[in-house]
Design a protein around this motif. Structure first.
Motif, mmCIF file in Angstrom:
data_model
loop_
_atom_site.group_PDB
_atom_site.id
_atom_site.type_symbol
_atom_site.label_atom_id
_atom_site.label_comp_id
_atom_site.label_asym_id
_atom_site.label_seq_id
_atom_site.Cartn_x
_atom_site.Cartn_y
_atom_site.Cartn_z
ATOM 1 N N LYS A 1 0.280 1.930 -6.850
ATOM 2 C CA LYS A 1 -0.089 0.864 -7.776
ATOM 3 C C LYS A 1 -1.151 1.299 -8.798
ATOM 4 O O LYS A 1 -0.973 1.072 -9.982
ATOM 5 C CB LYS A 1 -0.565 -0.351 -6.986
ATOM 6 C CG LYS A 1 -0.078 -1.650 -7.552
ATOM 7 C CD LYS A 1 -0.167 -2.794 -6.561
ATOM 8 C CE LYS A 1 -1.166 -2.575 -5.459
ATOM 9 N NZ LYS A 1 -2.554 -2.541 -5.878
ATOM 10 N N ARG B 1 -2.561 -6.936 -8.758
ATOM 11 C CA ARG B 1 -2.276 -8.012 -7.794
ATOM 12 C C ARG B 1 -2.738 -9.374 -8.289
ATOM 13 O O ARG B 1 -3.738 -9.496 -8.983
ATOM 14 C CB ARG B 1 -2.934 -7.781 -6.425
ATOM 15 C CG ARG B 1 -2.449 -6.561 -5.692
ATOM 16 C CD ARG B 1 -2.885 -6.673 -4.229
ATOM 17 N NE ARG B 1 -2.657 -5.451 -3.490
ATOM 18 C CZ ARG B 1 -1.476 -5.099 -2.995
ATOM 19 N NH1 ARG B 1 -0.435 -5.864 -3.193
ATOM 20 N NH2 ARG B 1 -1.355 -3.984 -2.307
ATOM 21 N N ARG C 1 -13.908 -9.891 -1.671
ATOM 22 C CA ARG C 1 -12.930 -8.841 -1.343
ATOM 23 C C ARG C 1 -13.430 -7.975 -0.185
ATOM 24 O O ARG C 1 -12.710 -7.687 0.759
ATOM 25 C CB ARG C 1 -12.707 -7.960 -2.578
ATOM 26 C CG ARG C 1 -11.835 -6.741 -2.316
ATOM 27 C CD ARG C 1 -11.919 -5.723 -3.449
ATOM 28 N NE ARG C 1 -11.118 -4.563 -3.162
ATOM 29 C CZ ARG C 1 -9.828 -4.415 -3.495
ATOM 30 N NH1 ARG C 1 -9.223 -5.336 -4.182
ATOM 31 N NH2 ARG C 1 -9.164 -3.333 -3.160
ATOM 32 N N GLU D 1 0.856 -1.172 0.000
ATOM 33 C CA GLU D 1 0.000 0.000 0.000
ATOM 34 C C GLU D 1 0.914 1.250 0.000
ATOM 35 O O GLU D 1 1.963 1.246 0.624
ATOM 36 C CB GLU D 1 -0.958 0.069 1.207
ATOM 37 C CG GLU D 1 -0.867 -1.029 2.221
ATOM 38 C CD GLU D 1 -1.397 -2.360 1.723
ATOM 39 O OE1 GLU D 1 -0.560 -3.254 1.521
ATOM 40 O OE2 GLU D 1 -2.608 -2.507 1.532
ATOM 41 N N ARG E 1 -10.029 -15.831 -6.322
ATOM 42 C CA ARG E 1 -9.139 -16.053 -7.478
ATOM 43 C C ARG E 1 -9.696 -17.137 -8.401
ATOM 44 O O ARG E 1 -9.657 -17.005 -9.629
ATOM 45 C CB ARG E 1 -7.746 -16.432 -6.963
ATOM 46 C CG ARG E 1 -6.698 -16.617 -8.036
ATOM 47 C CD ARG E 1 -5.309 -16.532 -7.446
ATOM 48 N NE ARG E 1 -5.089 -15.224 -6.846
ATOM 49 C CZ ARG E 1 -4.511 -15.019 -5.661
ATOM 50 N NH1 ARG E 1 -4.055 -16.042 -4.954
ATOM 51 N NH2 ARG E 1 -4.377 -13.799 -5.193
ATOM 52 N N VAL F 1 -9.057 -15.272 -0.377
ATOM 53 C CA VAL F 1 -8.414 -14.708 -1.575
ATOM 54 C C VAL F 1 -8.312 -15.765 -2.677
ATOM 55 O O VAL F 1 -8.477 -15.452 -3.855
ATOM 56 C CB VAL F 1 -7.045 -14.013 -1.327
ATOM 57 C CG1 VAL F 1 -7.219 -12.737 -0.549
ATOM 58 C CG2 VAL F 1 -6.031 -14.903 -0.696
ATOM 59 N N ALA G 1 0.874 -11.716 -4.311
ATOM 60 C CA ALA G 1 0.365 -10.999 -3.128
ATOM 61 C C ALA G 1 -0.002 -11.987 -2.023
ATOM 62 O O ALA G 1 0.198 -11.701 -0.836
ATOM 63 C CB ALA G 1 -0.844 -10.143 -3.500
ATOM 64 N N SER G 2 -0.523 -13.154 -2.388
ATOM 65 C CA SER G 2 -0.867 -14.146 -1.355
ATOM 66 C C SER G 2 0.397 -14.647 -0.660
ATOM 67 O O SER G 2 0.418 -14.834 0.560
ATOM 68 C CB SER G 2 -1.615 -15.341 -1.961
ATOM 69 O OG SER G 2 -2.713 -14.894 -2.720
ATOM 70 N N TYR H 1 1.627 -11.447 1.487
ATOM 71 C CA TYR H 1 0.781 -11.049 2.627
ATOM 72 C C TYR H 1 0.442 -12.228 3.550
ATOM 73 O O TYR H 1 0.577 -12.120 4.766
ATOM 74 C CB TYR H 1 -0.514 -10.384 2.136
ATOM 75 C CG TYR H 1 -0.313 -8.965 1.673
ATOM 76 C CD1 TYR H 1 0.205 -8.698 0.399
ATOM 77 C CD2 TYR H 1 -0.620 -7.878 2.481
ATOM 78 C CE1 TYR H 1 0.410 -7.399 -0.045
ATOM 79 C CE2 TYR H 1 -0.422 -6.569 2.045
ATOM 80 C CZ TYR H 1 0.088 -6.339 0.792
ATOM 81 O OH TYR H 1 0.285 -5.046 0.368
ATOM 82 N N GLN H 2 -0.049 -13.328 2.951
ATOM 83 C CA GLN H 2 -0.451 -14.450 3.815
ATOM 84 C C GLN H 2 0.759 -15.340 4.159
ATOM 85 O O GLN H 2 0.866 -15.833 5.275
ATOM 86 C CB GLN H 2 -1.558 -15.274 3.154
ATOM 87 C CG GLN H 2 -2.950 -14.646 3.262
ATOM 88 C CD GLN H 2 -3.127 -13.393 2.426
ATOM 89 O OE1 GLN H 2 -2.753 -13.368 1.249
ATOM 90 N NE2 GLN H 2 -3.678 -12.342 3.029
ATOM 91 N N MET I 1 -6.467 -4.591 6.279
ATOM 92 C CA MET I 1 -5.072 -4.919 6.008
ATOM 93 C C MET I 1 -4.172 -3.703 6.263
ATOM 94 O O MET I 1 -3.087 -3.822 6.827
ATOM 95 C CB MET I 1 -4.885 -5.382 4.552
ATOM 96 C CG MET I 1 -5.694 -6.581 4.154
ATOM 97 S SD MET I 1 -5.298 -8.063 5.094
ATOM 98 C CE MET I 1 -3.739 -8.545 4.391
ATOM 99 N N MET J 1 -13.154 -9.756 2.948
ATOM 100 C CA MET J 1 -11.772 -9.924 3.378
ATOM 101 C C MET J 1 -11.193 -8.628 3.984
ATOM 102 O O MET J 1 -10.425 -8.664 4.934
ATOM 103 C CB MET J 1 -10.958 -10.383 2.163
ATOM 104 C CG MET J 1 -9.562 -10.808 2.471
ATOM 105 S SD MET J 1 -8.510 -9.671 1.662
ATOM 106 C CE MET J 1 -6.911 -10.078 2.107
ATOM 107 N N GLU K 1 -7.345 -7.980 -8.079
ATOM 108 C CA GLU K 1 -7.556 -9.040 -7.081
ATOM 109 C C GLU K 1 -7.345 -8.497 -5.680
ATOM 110 O O GLU K 1 -6.483 -7.638 -5.504
ATOM 111 C CB GLU K 1 -6.580 -10.183 -7.324
ATOM 112 C CG GLU K 1 -6.934 -10.973 -8.552
ATOM 113 C CD GLU K 1 -6.718 -12.467 -8.375
ATOM 114 O OE1 GLU K 1 -6.000 -12.876 -7.450
ATOM 115 O OE2 GLU K 1 -7.286 -13.217 -9.167
ATOM 116 N N PRO K 2 -8.029 -8.974 -4.639
ATOM 117 C CA PRO K 2 -9.168 -9.847 -4.833
ATOM 118 C C PRO K 2 -10.269 -9.064 -5.537
ATOM 119 O O PRO K 2 -10.437 -7.876 -5.275
ATOM 120 C CB PRO K 2 -9.609 -10.231 -3.422
ATOM 121 C CG PRO K 2 -8.654 -9.565 -2.473
ATOM 122 C CD PRO K 2 -7.789 -8.633 -3.233
#
Ligand code: TMP
Length: 214
Positions: free
Chosen positions: A16, A96, A50, A12, A74, A70, A100-101, A104-105, A154, A53, A39-40
């Protein structure tokens, strides 16, 4: 001829959205037909996932639940939007995707990367982006840039989380040749120029590849 799949990544505050505009403008100039998506999201159901989430729930959000959300979004997006567009010969520009998964995850939430790889191959088989631009920014600069924004769930994470997210992106950029890292700490015009150069180079290379395939 199948379309090419381009993704944009970054934390962030890295600019982007503005740079997705630059990617699209470069494709417009080259006369390439493309579909822009994110995405999401990207389909009505995936956009609803999204929202769920990013919502600030009054309960703890389980990291695995977040990951599955996510990937559910997808799966929907790939089947209904991305794959059909690529099959039609359209290029796809996606704000994204699975990197990104992992960032981030996988790194941010510290989930098992093997679990992510399993989900990745389950949800998109061998499909990978042909080109990914990663807009890299120091977490403290990113934090300052989004300080005034109304934050989603997030964006409310602590700096340590975003430091891990960045480590994740940098590790993937080292691992995969398709990922081009762009210094998003430069003035915007310089970032946009780098984005434009990367896209034009990719267009040139894909024209050469297509010529070889004829
Ligand atoms: P955006 O703000 O760039 O639209 O992205 C939405 C948020 O979702 C952002 O904080 C990153 C996060 N995200 C994940 O955590 N995992 C994912 O797989 C994707 C695609 C996004």
């Amino acid at each position: 001829m199948r379309g090419q799949f381009i993704t944009l990544e970054g934390s962030e505050g890295a600019g982007k959205s503005t740079n997705v505009d630059s990617v699209c403008a470069t494709l417009d100039n080259a006369g390439i037909r493309y579909l822009r998506t994110r995405e999401p999201g990207g389909t009505p159901m995936a956009e609803a996932l999204r929202e769920s989430m990013l919502h600030k729930w009054e309960e703890q959000v389980d990291a695995l639940a977040e990951l599955l959300l996510v990937f559910a979004a997808r799966a929907q997006h790939l089947t209904n939007v991305i794959e059909p567009a690529l099959d039609r010969g359209q290029w796809v520009v996606c704000d994204r995707f699975t990197d990104a998964s992992f960032a981030y995850q996988g790194y941010g939430r510290q989930l098992d990367l093997e679990k992510l790889e399993t989900l990745e191959s389950w949800v998109h088989g061998s499909l990978q982006p042909d080109l990914s631009l990663y807009l890299d920014l120091e977490p403290d600069i990113a934090e300052a840039r989004i300080a005034e924004r109304e934050k989603d769930r997030m964006e409310e994470e602590q700096r340590a989380f975003f430091i891990r997210v960045r480590e994740g992106y940098l590790a993937r950029a080292k691992q995969f040749e398709r990922i081009v890292t762009i210094n998003a700490g430069q003035p915007l015009a310089a970032v946009q120029a780098d984005v434009c150069t990367a896209i034009n180079r990719f267009i040139e290379d894909s024209t050469v590849r297509a010529g070889r395939d004829v």
